[in-house]
Scaffold this active site. Structure first.
Site, PDB file in Angstrom:
ATOM      1  N   LYS A 165       0.842  -1.197   0.000  1.00 31.13           N
ATOM      2  CA  LYS A 165       0.000   0.000   0.000  1.00 31.13           C
ATOM      3  C   LYS A 165       0.877   1.246   0.000  1.00 31.13           C
ATOM      4  O   LYS A 165       1.699   1.426   0.911  1.00 31.13           O
ATOM      5  CB  LYS A 165      -0.928  -0.005   1.217  1.00 31.13           C
ATOM      6  CG  LYS A 165      -1.716  -1.305   1.401  1.00 31.13           C
ATOM      7  CD  LYS A 165      -2.520  -1.695   0.165  1.00 31.13           C
ATOM      8  CE  LYS A 165      -3.177  -3.051   0.343  1.00 31.13           C
ATOM      9  NZ  LYS A 165      -3.838  -3.530  -0.876  1.00 31.13           N
ATOM     10  N   LYS A 265     -13.297  -7.547  -6.690  1.00 32.44           N
ATOM     11  CA  LYS A 265     -13.610  -7.726  -5.274  1.00 32.44           C
ATOM     12  C   LYS A 265     -15.045  -8.228  -5.183  1.00 32.44           C
ATOM     13  O   LYS A 265     -15.986  -7.506  -5.512  1.00 32.44           O
ATOM     14  CB  LYS A 265     -13.470  -6.395  -4.542  1.00 32.44           C
ATOM     15  CG  LYS A 265     -12.049  -5.854  -4.514  1.00 32.44           C
ATOM     16  CD  LYS A 265     -12.027  -4.452  -3.929  1.00 32.44           C
ATOM     17  CE  LYS A 265     -10.921  -4.253  -2.921  1.00 32.44           C
ATOM     18  NZ  LYS A 265      -9.646  -4.834  -3.232  1.00 32.44           N
TER      19      LYS A 265
END
Ligand code: MG
Length: 368
Positions: A165, A265
């Site tokens: 990230k 997702k």
């Protein structure tokens, strides 16, 4: 076969380590999970899960799932859960949008259909690869040193894929990407996930500065428009996940060449039924995929694994095992678990794993 009862359970899933989204935004420590038990007049029971990655990540939240199910339950009661398209249309009519509230019911219906057919969900969807899928870590760290430490922790569990990230600070992002690339081991898959944490100028500066490294970035801007605006100005392959919500999004991204990878997702896009169409759009346009839940227990991980198994091995980069980040296991060690950094498709018909119902407490709602 008819749906006769839908029971809804809420459980908190604490994270082993506090988590910061890209750029140190949005720290959180507990996931609000909704488990759904769908019972039928044939005695077959299916389970679904919807667990947003906190309430501040994308427009989805735990109480919203439970409220959505309350609204949709009367419309799906009595339907044949094996006819997943009928259930999908009933939910879409009852509650337009709110895809994240629909995915647990869709998942439970696929679980029932698989059990009824004596097939795994992946096989029922047309054929599941048994090649184990690499699990991508989720490296929510801030500094170069912390990033190395988290990657090391995952390497010790066998992980070969990492979602690092970044986002929010140009100089620090460049330093972290360059440092991780300097320690990348042969065969490792690295994805630099911005989680929408860059403006357009920030994106171009980091991506340009890292051009010699030939790396992939995920969601380098807030919207599809932002990602499209910079698409011709840098050389990096881009994955889109948070902005990939509807089939129309998938079609636009594919047709206009806005990204080279889909991060599908399951909870975000509304479940397996809708996600399978995105898979096909991707394959038809030379787009590879990551597949994951938005969060949750081994059940959510397993749902994603089934879709991943229906993608040709060469086009499926990795899955995710959010279960490895939790301190609570609602399935008593059953179901697909990390084996040398990979998940293996379960051979049990249906989803292949159910929760330990005793751990879930009393349902928050029962619809009949
Ligand atoms: Mg991502």
């Amino acid at each position: 076969m008819k749906i006769t009862c839908i029971s809804v359970f809420q459980i908190d899933l604490p994270l082993e380590h506090p988590y910061w989204l890209s750029g140190g935004r949005l720290k959180f420590e507990v996931l609000d999970a909704t488990l759904v038990k769908v019972e039928t007049d044939a005695g077959i029971t299916g389970w679904g899960e919807g667990t947003p990655w906190g309430h501040t990540y994308v427009p989805a939240h735990g109480p919203g799932i439970r409220a959505g199910i309350e609204t949709m339950a009367p419309f799906v009661m009595g339907l044949d859960p094996r006819r997943v398209l009928d259930v999908e249309r009933a939910m879409d009519l009852a509650l337009p949008g709110h895809l994240y509230a629909k995915s647990p019911i869709d998942m439970a219906c696929w679980d029932i259909a698989g059990q009824a057919a004596g097939m795994t969900i992946a096989d029922l969807m047309g054929g599941g690869s048994r090649t184990p899928r690499p699990i991508a870590s989720s490296v929510g760290a801030k500094t170069v040193d912390e990033t190395r430490a988290v990657i090391d922790r995952y390497r010790q569990r066998g992980y070969i894929a990492h979602s690092v990230k970044i986002g929010g600070d140009v100089e620090r992002d460049i330093a972290r990407v360059r440092d991780v690339e300097s320690i990348r081991q042969p065969g490792e898959i690295m994805l630099y996930d911005v989680n929408r944490g860059w403006t357009r100028q920030q994106a171009l500066r980091v991506m340009s500065a890292c051009e010699d490294l030939n790396v992939m970035f995920e969601q380098p801007g807030e919207t599809i428009d932002d990602i499209a605006a910079i698409a011709g100005k840098h050389a990096s392959p881009v994955s889109v996940d948070e902005a990939l919500v509807t089939l129309q999004d998938a079609a636009r991204i594919a047709r206009d060449g806005i990204a080279e990878i889909f991060g599908i997702k399951l909870n975000r896009v509304g479940g397996l039924t809708k996600a399978a169409r995105m898979r096909d759009v991707a394959l038809a346009h030379g787009i590879d995929m990551f597949v994951m839940a938005t969060g949750g227990s081994v059940l959510a991980d397993t749902e994603a694994l089934h879709l991943a198994a229906t993608i040709p091995d060469a086009n499926c980069h990795a899955v995710w095992a959010c279960q490895d980040m939790l301190t609570v296991d609602i399935a008593g060690g059953r179901g697909p678990r990390n084996v040398d950094g990979h998940l293996h498709l379960p051979e049990t018909p249906g989803l292949g794993v159910h929760p330990d119902e005793d751990m879930l407490g009393n349902p928050t709602a029962v619809y009949t």
